[in-house]
Design an enzyme around this catalytic site. Structure first.
Site, short mmCIF file in Angstrom:
data_model
loop_
_atom_site.label_atom_id
_atom_site.label_comp_id
_atom_site.label_asym_id
_atom_site.label_seq_id
_atom_site.Cartn_x
_atom_site.Cartn_y
_atom_site.Cartn_z
N HIS B 214 0.80 -1.22 0.00
CA HIS B 214 0.00 0.00 0.00
C HIS B 214 0.84 1.27 0.00
O HIS B 214 0.30 2.36 -0.13
CB HIS B 214 -1.02 -0.05 1.15
CG HIS B 214 -2.17 -0.95 0.84
ND1 HIS B 214 -3.43 -0.79 1.34
CD2 HIS B 214 -2.24 -2.04 0.03
CE1 HIS B 214 -4.23 -1.74 0.88
NE2 HIS B 214 -3.51 -2.51 0.08
N SER B 218 -0.41 -1.27 -6.22
CA SER B 218 -0.26 -2.43 -7.10
C SER B 218 0.48 -2.08 -8.38
O SER B 218 0.32 -1.00 -8.93
CB SER B 218 -1.65 -2.96 -7.48
OG SER B 218 -2.29 -3.50 -6.35
N LYS B 242 -14.81 -7.85 -8.10
CA LYS B 242 -14.03 -8.76 -8.94
C LYS B 242 -13.39 -9.87 -8.09
O LYS B 242 -13.39 -11.04 -8.48
CB LYS B 242 -12.96 -7.98 -9.69
CG LYS B 242 -12.27 -8.79 -10.77
CD LYS B 242 -11.40 -7.89 -11.65
CE LYS B 242 -10.70 -8.72 -12.71
NZ LYS B 242 -9.94 -7.88 -13.64
N ASP B 243 -12.86 -9.48 -6.92
CA ASP B 243 -12.28 -10.49 -6.02
C ASP B 243 -13.36 -11.47 -5.54
O ASP B 243 -13.11 -12.67 -5.42
CB ASP B 243 -11.62 -9.82 -4.81
CG ASP B 243 -10.22 -9.30 -5.13
OD1 ASP B 243 -9.67 -9.70 -6.18
OD2 ASP B 243 -9.67 -8.51 -4.34
N GLU B 286 4.63 -34.19 -0.57
CA GLU B 286 3.43 -33.62 -1.16
C GLU B 286 3.78 -32.96 -2.49
O GLU B 286 4.91 -32.52 -2.69
CB GLU B 286 2.85 -32.57 -0.20
CG GLU B 286 2.33 -33.18 1.09
CD GLU B 286 0.93 -33.70 0.94
OE1 GLU B 286 0.78 -34.85 0.50
OE2 GLU B 286 -0.03 -32.98 1.27
C1 HEM Z 1 -0.43 -21.80 6.83
C2 HEM Z 1 -1.44 -22.46 7.24
C3 HEM Z 1 -1.46 -23.99 7.38
C4 HEM Z 1 -1.02 -24.97 6.51
C5 HEM Z 1 -0.36 -24.75 5.14
C6 HEM Z 1 -1.30 -26.25 7.13
C7 HEM Z 1 -1.01 -27.50 6.57
C8 HEM Z 1 -1.33 -28.73 7.14
C9 HEM Z 1 -1.16 -30.00 6.49
C10 HEM Z 1 -0.57 -30.23 5.10
C11 HEM Z 1 -1.64 -30.96 7.35
C12 HEM Z 1 -1.72 -32.47 7.10
C13 HEM Z 1 -3.12 -32.83 6.64
C14 HEM Z 1 -3.31 -34.31 6.53
O1 HEM Z 1 -2.69 -34.90 5.65
O2 HEM Z 1 -4.04 -34.86 7.34
C15 HEM Z 1 -2.07 -30.31 8.55
C16 HEM Z 1 -2.59 -30.96 9.67
C17 HEM Z 1 -3.00 -30.33 10.84
N1 HEM Z 1 -3.03 -28.96 11.07
FE1 HEM Z 1 -2.47 -27.52 9.73
N2 HEM Z 1 -1.89 -26.03 8.37
C18 HEM Z 1 -1.99 -24.67 8.56
C19 HEM Z 1 -2.52 -24.04 9.67
C20 HEM Z 1 -2.92 -24.69 10.86
C21 HEM Z 1 -3.32 -24.01 12.09
C22 HEM Z 1 -3.36 -22.49 12.29
C23 HEM Z 1 -3.66 -24.96 12.98
C24 HEM Z 1 -4.15 -24.66 14.40
C25 HEM Z 1 -3.78 -25.30 15.41
C26 HEM Z 1 -3.47 -26.26 12.35
C27 HEM Z 1 -3.71 -27.52 12.95
C28 HEM Z 1 -3.53 -28.75 12.34
C29 HEM Z 1 -3.82 -30.03 12.96
C30 HEM Z 1 -4.38 -30.25 14.38
C31 HEM Z 1 -3.49 -31.02 12.02
C32 HEM Z 1 -3.60 -32.55 12.21
C33 HEM Z 1 -4.91 -33.11 11.77
C34 HEM Z 1 -4.85 -33.60 10.35
O3 HEM Z 1 -3.87 -34.23 9.97
O4 HEM Z 1 -5.82 -33.38 9.62
N3 HEM Z 1 -3.01 -26.04 11.06
N4 HEM Z 1 -1.88 -28.94 8.40
#
Ligand code: HEM
Ligand code: FES
Lengths: 184, 422
Positions: B214, B218, B242-243, B286
């Site tokens: 900002h 842009s 648009k968004d 992945e």
């Molecule tokens: C930048 C944001 C985030 C990304 C890119 C991300 C990515 C991921 C990925 C790739 C998995 C594995 C999913 C699977 O194969 O089961 C996962 C699991 C998990 N994430 Fe995140 N996550 C993000 C934010 C968060 C936040 C803020 C929390 C809050 C605590 C969180 C909690 C969990 C939990 C508890 C799991 C385990 C359950 C599962 O495997 O489904 N994540 N996350």
């Protein structure tokens, strides 16, 4: 330097004053203090006392027959125990050192030639090499073959071909009597 | 920020006088002057922001049911899938959300590459973006470990072992990362702590990213500076609508995967509980890490006394670090590829190269894939370190239009940032 902080009218811009010295000295002490205070946080991530306490495993070798390989768990990792055949021992001893990636004579890798004991973790990126089961591929050198990126180990667990840089690690172990060992 | 507006509502006015939050929102989201020629490639920034919010939201609700312990993690995720009300939805949105987040961010980055958005005065904006990418990668890597399946465990093992390539202290660093002698319960616990923390760090980085945006506003498809209010339109209603439209289209795709192909991006092996004694035959990360995985594995030979493993690791990190220097590697004063006939072709070649790297990373390193990965890796670095610097001098850019208005609304009719027809 002393420009904004200075209250004394005599101090001029480019003059080095006692105030500069005090500022740098204080800053240095603060930086060292911050670094020291960070250490407990960093060290808290190292293995804890109970993790370290689990660090030894006893194994009874009596049931392992010649030519048989078994896997035991030590510190959460597999350890390969190979009751080598005479042929395997000969093959391992016959290799000239200049043919090895990570040169080590067989004698430096065993306490008793018939027992090869190595950590079953590929020194490349930590996969578990195949070769423990009779049906597994053992690679080009009759030892172990790591399927992850294709490392071949020989009958002394030495790296012969592929991306791994080093031989399979020999863990610290002692023979209790002829038929038992303690790893770790 | 614009001078404080006068608000009709007395409560709003009272608050705004003490904390000008309404003035700020008005200046940055409503009156905010935006180039009037932005195309749909400019939708992906707001989509990335929305994805971050969705990830945090679904993540926090998953965290209410998840147990970070090697004995329970896998089972707790299965319980989320089978027993927790709408648990399957939270998990599938989170799982596929990670993939969508990367697709959106990769498109956002290639948009920047095509239109030269990293050039002065937006270098710092670009650099903050690279830091966001790094933080996202760390977050996704550690998140993937949490369900404690076979790929979780072995992916974590292979990637943490990379650090053992560092001379002298490598093994101590790996032990420190693990908190033990293998990937185990202490590792799972700390990964969970970081996985919860990092998205909020990303949030802070996004805030700085937008702040920097900002200041100079842009870039646009022509890559030329705005010359005055006639080149701009207010963000609201033009780009809010648009968004919003773009979001609708995006949600159809995203939720299409969630509801109809939720395991499309996943690996079946991750539905097998982690077993530290058995390595799966083919470990793959992945999809969004595949190009980097290919670079890591490209080096199969030692160079001089430096072991192959160390070179591979350095190149993998180098492939992202090089992006930080992009504003100084590409010295051409012309931003948009529309006016750079040679760069435009090399841009597409580079994009193809990234897909080739992705394919090489997804196959076992055997046969042709070995040299394909090596050539594609060499080209990746050549693009940044040789081609771009040379093009800056060799290329003759096309004539730039005199202004956005001259190019977009030559008849002179348009809407200015003041929101009135001129
Ligand atoms: C930048 C944001 C985030 C990304 C890119 C991300 C990515 C991921 C990925 C790739 C998995 C594995 C999913 C699977 O194969 O089961 C996962 C699991 C998990 N994430 Fe995140 N996550 C993000 C934010 C968060 C936040 C803020 C929390 C809050 C605590 C969180 C909690 C969990 C939990 C508890 C799991 C385990 C359950 C599962 O495997 O489904 N994540 N996350
Ligand atoms: S981990 Fe064994 S060859 Fe790479």
């Amino acid at each position: 330097m002393a420009h904004t902080a200075s209250t004394s009218p005599e101090s001029v811009d480019d003059e080095v004053t006692r105030r500069d010295f005090l500022l740098i000295a204080t800053g240095t002490v603060a930086a060292v203090g911050a670094a020291l205070a960070a250490w407990p946080f960093i060290d808290s991530m190292n293995p804890a006392a109970d993790t370290l306490a689990l660090a030894s495993t006893g194994v009874d070798l009596a049931p392992v027959e010649v030519g048989q390989r078994i896997t035991v768990v030590w510190r959460g990792k597999p350890v390969f125990i190979d009751h080598r055949t005479d042929k395997e021992i000969e093959a391992a001893e016959a290799v000239p050192l200049n043919q090895l990636v990570d040169p080590q004579p067989d004698s430096a890798r065993v306490q008793k030639p018939q027992w090869l004991i190595v950590v079953g973790v590929c020194t490349h990126l930590g996969c578990i090499p195949l070769g423990q089961k009779p049906s597994d591929p053992r690679g080009d050198y009759g030892g172990w073959f790591c399927p992850c990126h294709g490392s071949h180990y020989d009958t002394a667990g030495r790296i012969r071909k592929g991306p791994a840089p080093a031989n399979l690690v020999v863990p610290p172990y002692v023979f209790g009597d002829e038929q038992t060992i303690k790893i770790g | 920020m614009e001078a404080n507006k006068t608000w009709k509502n007395p409560i709003v006015a009272w608050i705004d006088n003490r904390l000008p939050i309404f003035s700020m929102m008005n200046a940055d989201l409503v009156d905010y002057p935006t180039p009037k020629n932005l195309n749909y490639w400019w939708n992906f920034g707001s989509l990335a922001g929305i994805m971050l919010v969705i990830m945090i939201l679904t993540g926090i609700f998953l965290a209410m049911h998840y147990t970070a312990h090697v004995g329970y993690a896998f089972e707790s995720v299965e319980r989320i899938m089978r027993d927790v009300n709408y648990g399957w939805l939270m998990r599938y949105m989170h799982m596929n959300g990670a993939s969508m987040f990367f697709i959106v961010v990769y498109i956002h980055i290639f948009r920047g590459l095509y239109y030269g958005s990293y050039k002065p005065p937006r270098e710092l904006l670009w650099i903050l973006g690279v830091f966001i990418l790094l933080a996202m990668m760390a977050t996704a890597f550690m998140g993937y470990v949490l369900p404690w399946g076979q790929m979780s465990f072995w992916g974590a093992t292979v990637i943490t072992n990379l650090f053992s390539a560092i001379p002298l202290v490598g093994q101590s660093i790996v032990t420190w990362l693990w908190g033990g002698f293998a990937v185990d319960n202490p590792t799972l616990n700390r990964f969970y702590a970081f996985h919860y923390l990092l998205p909020f760090i990303i949030f802070a980085l996004v805030f700085l990213h937008l702040w920097a945006l900002h200041v100079h506003k842009s870039n646009n498809p022509l890559g030329i500076d705005v010359k005055g209010p006639q080149d701009m339109i207010p963000f609201t209603p033009y780009y809010t609508i648009k968004d919003a439209f773009g979001l609708g289209v995006f949600l159809i795709v995203y939720l299409g995967f969630v509801f109809f192909a939720p395991n499309f991006f996943g690996e079946p092996d991750n539905y097998i509980k982690a077993n530290p004694m058995v390595t799966p035959p083919h470990i793959v990360p992945e999809w969004y890490f595949l190009p980097f995985y290919a670079i890591l594995r490209a080096i199969t030979f030692d160079i001089w006394f430096i072991p192959a493993k160390l070179i591979g690791v350095t190149m993998m990190f180098g492939s992202i670090i090089v992006l930080l220097f992009l504003p100084w590697l590409d010295r051409s004063p012309v931003r948009s590829a529309r006016f750079r006939p040679l760069y435009r072709q090399f841009f597409w070649l580079f994009l193809v190269d990234c897909f080739v790297l992705g394919a090489a990373g997804g196959h076992p390193p055997e046969g042709h894939w070995i040299w394909i990965g090596q050539v594609a890796t060499a080209y990746y670095f050549a693009h940044f370190l040789i081609i771009l610097p040379l093009l800056s001098y060799l290329e003759k850019p096309r004539q730039l239009p005199s202004s956005i208005s001259a190019a977009v609304t030559p008849g002179g009719v348009g809407i200015s940032a003041k929101g009135v027809a001129e």
